[in-house]
Write a protein that holds these residues in place. Structure first.
Motif, PDB file in Angstrom:
ATOM      1  N   PRO A  34     -50.369 -56.042  28.730  1.00  0.00           N
ATOM      2  CA  PRO A  34     -49.402 -56.402  27.681  1.00  0.00           C
ATOM      3  C   PRO A  34     -50.096 -56.768  26.371  1.00  0.00           C
ATOM      4  CG  PRO A  34     -48.853 -57.488  29.749  1.00  0.00           C
ATOM      5  CD  PRO A  34     -50.207 -56.864  29.947  1.00  0.00           C
ATOM      6  N   GLY A  35     -49.554 -56.258  25.280  1.00  0.00           N
ATOM      7  CA  GLY A  35     -50.076 -56.600  23.966  1.00  0.00           C
ATOM      8  C   GLY A  35     -51.285 -55.805  23.526  1.00  0.00           C
ATOM      9  N   LEU A  36     -51.726 -54.826  24.340  1.00  0.00           N
ATOM     10  CA  LEU A  36     -52.940 -54.070  24.017  1.00  0.00           C
ATOM     11  C   LEU A  36     -52.637 -52.896  23.089  1.00  0.00           C
ATOM     12  CD1 LEU A  36     -56.010 -53.787  24.719  1.00  0.00           C
ATOM     13  CD2 LEU A  36     -55.305 -52.083  26.412  1.00  0.00           C
ATOM     14  N   GLN A  37     -53.400 -52.793  22.015  1.00  0.00           N
ATOM     15  CA  GLN A  37     -53.309 -51.679  21.080  1.00  0.00           C
ATOM     16  C   GLN A  37     -54.713 -51.189  20.749  1.00  0.00           C
ATOM     17  OE1 GLN A  37     -51.115 -52.876  17.568  1.00  0.00           O
ATOM     18  NE2 GLN A  37     -49.703 -54.117  18.766  1.00  0.00           N
ATOM     19  N   MET A  38     -54.825 -49.941  20.320  1.00  0.00           N
ATOM     20  CA  MET A  38     -56.097 -49.380  19.886  1.00  0.00           C
ATOM     21  C   MET A  38     -56.020 -49.075  18.393  1.00  0.00           C
ATOM     22  SD  MET A  38     -58.266 -46.034  21.244  1.00  0.00           S
ATOM     23  CE  MET A  38     -57.036 -44.802  20.791  1.00  0.00           C
TER      24      MET A  38
END
Length: 243
Positions: A34-38
């Motif tokens: 959850p909450g992970l972006q690249m």
């Protein structure tokens, strides 16, 4: 109601990584963290990596962002730009990660857990703590250079970090603000050492978790003689600056 998940932005500098980037994006997505972006920071790659990044962002705008830079002026400059953007976008945790698939994505949850459950200001994915290793394919001269670099840096700066030159890191956003990342001066791989040095000098704790470092299978290494020379001189500059 439970606590909301931290916003995690994985900053990935790229230069000619069009084959590796979609693979990495898929691996990060498969974590279902959850909450992970690249955030891809592309230095105007002639192989079209920037266009590939744009396609990934168009397909998954909530998971992928892109920062286009007009010139290739070093890993450190790319990271400063990407980390600054991540902080501006409200990241709670910022992860540094190479695009060449040498850093194991599966360790990210453990790094995040260490940051969120302990007093660690920075967590390093380390080849040299117990349980860590490098791929058998890693050339002997690169092993020797890495071992010597860590001994050299720790002897001069006394960082007390097993893998002081590592590039796989998870940062508390507050730590990055405390060390004033935008004013970091070094460029190539010595950028990692300067960041560690500032963290230690502020009395903040660095933790390490073991990783297996893999050799890249696609593309070419960006290590140059100029980068190696800067890396050799930077610890002395930091040491003299202290006094």
């Amino acid at each position: 109601m439970g606590e909301s998940s931290p916003k995690i932005i994985v900053v990935v500098p790229t230069y000619n990584e069009r084959d590796n980037l979609p693979v990495l994006a898929g691996l990060l997505s498969d974590l279902h963290l959850p909450g992970l972006q690249m955030l891809v920071v592309d230095d105007n790659s002639p192989d079209g990596t920037g266009e590939v990044a744009d396609e990934l962002a168009k397909a998954a705008p909530d998971q992928v962002g892109v920062l286009h830079r007009t010139m290739k002026d070093g890993l450190g400059r790319a990271y400063v730009a990407g980390i600054t953007r991540a902080l501006d976008e409200g990241a709670d945790i910022v992860i540094q990660m190479d695009a060449d698939l040498s850093h194991p994505h599966s360790v990210i949850p453990a790094m995040v857990e260490k940051l969120t459950t302990t007093d660690a200001a920075l967590v390093i994915g380390s080849r040299y703590v117990e349980g860590g290793s490098a791929a058998a394919e890693w050339a002997w001269h690169r092993r020797a250079l890495s071992a010597w670099a860590n001994f050299y840096v720790n002897t001069l700066l006394r960082l007390h970090v097993k893998d002081a030159t590592a590039g796989f890191k998870a940062w508390q956003a507050d730590t990055l603000r405390a060390i004033d990342v935008s004013s970091i001066q070094s460029n190539g791989y010595s950028f990692q050492v300067e960041m560690n040095h500032r963290t230690v000098r502020r009395g903040l704790r660095i933790a390490e978790v073991p990783i297996r470092f893999e050799e890249r299978t696609r593309g070419a290494s960006k290590m140059s003689l100029r980068v190696q020379l800067e890396s050799a001189l930077m610890p002395w500059k930091l040491l003299f600056r202290r006094f």
